[in-house]
Motif scaffolding. Structure first.
Motif: not given
Length: 181
Positions: A50-56, A96-102, A133-138
């Motif tokens: 899993s990804a705890w995906l945070v914004n910039r 699940e999000s389509g966001i590529r820049n993780l 894991f923590v991922f960030q969308c920059l």
């Protein structure tokens, strides 16, 4: 051999978060006992990423309103044989999000959770041994809602309780806020 990286990460996690030793020990025992732990075909349970995906800014987390479970959760899912659990978590977040820049925020495990998945159709009840894991969308924070979700939303981490009272989600909130302070 294919389980050694995960086992090493789990042992580090156990030292980093000693109050979660029991969960780490259960997960270590599961991985040591089941050579096929990364396979969805293991009916007692399997490893998920899993990804705890945070914004910039690190102020919001991207949550999915999970279609099958009808709950707001972090992005993630089955490893499907991928023994690189960071890669599996990243792939699930992308799907699940389509966001590529993780960007991986830290290569260490952020959280662990073992939770029961209820019986559904031809699938028996089983356990997900979730490695987070923590991922960030920059860059671009625009997402696409996949067929696995009712919806996605960037949620203010300070207001997470408006979306969920799930203890593992609130634990990740507490950890994240502790890491930022």
């Amino acid at each position: 051999m294919h389980r050694n990286d995960l086992l090493s990460r789990l042992r580090t996690y156990r030292k980093t978060w000693p109050n979660e030793k029991d969960t780490a020990d259960r997960l270590i025992g599961f991985v040591e006992t089941h050579p096929d732990c990364f396979e969805r075909s293991l009916q007692v349970g399997h490893i998920t990423g899993s990804a705890w995906l945070v914004n910039r800014a690190g102020t919001h987390v991207l949550l999915t309103h999970h279609r099958k479970l009808d709950m707001w959760l972090q992005l993630g899912g089955h490893a499907d044989g991928n023994t690189d659990i960071i890669d599996a978590a990243r792939q699930e977040a992308l799907e699940e999000s389509g966001i590529r820049n993780l960007t991986l925020w830290n290569p260490e495990i952020f959280d662990l959770d073992i939770h029961r998945i209820p019986e559904r159709k031809n699938e028996p009840a089983h356990f997900h041994h979730d490695v987070r894991f923590v991922f960030q969308c920059l860059e671009n924070e625009d997402y696409i809602v996949s067929e696995e979700s009712h919806d996605l939303q960037w949620v203010d981490i300070q207001s997470l309780e408006k979306f969920t009272h799930e203890e593992s989600m609130l634990r990740m909130k507490r950890k994240w806020l502790q890491l930022l302070s």
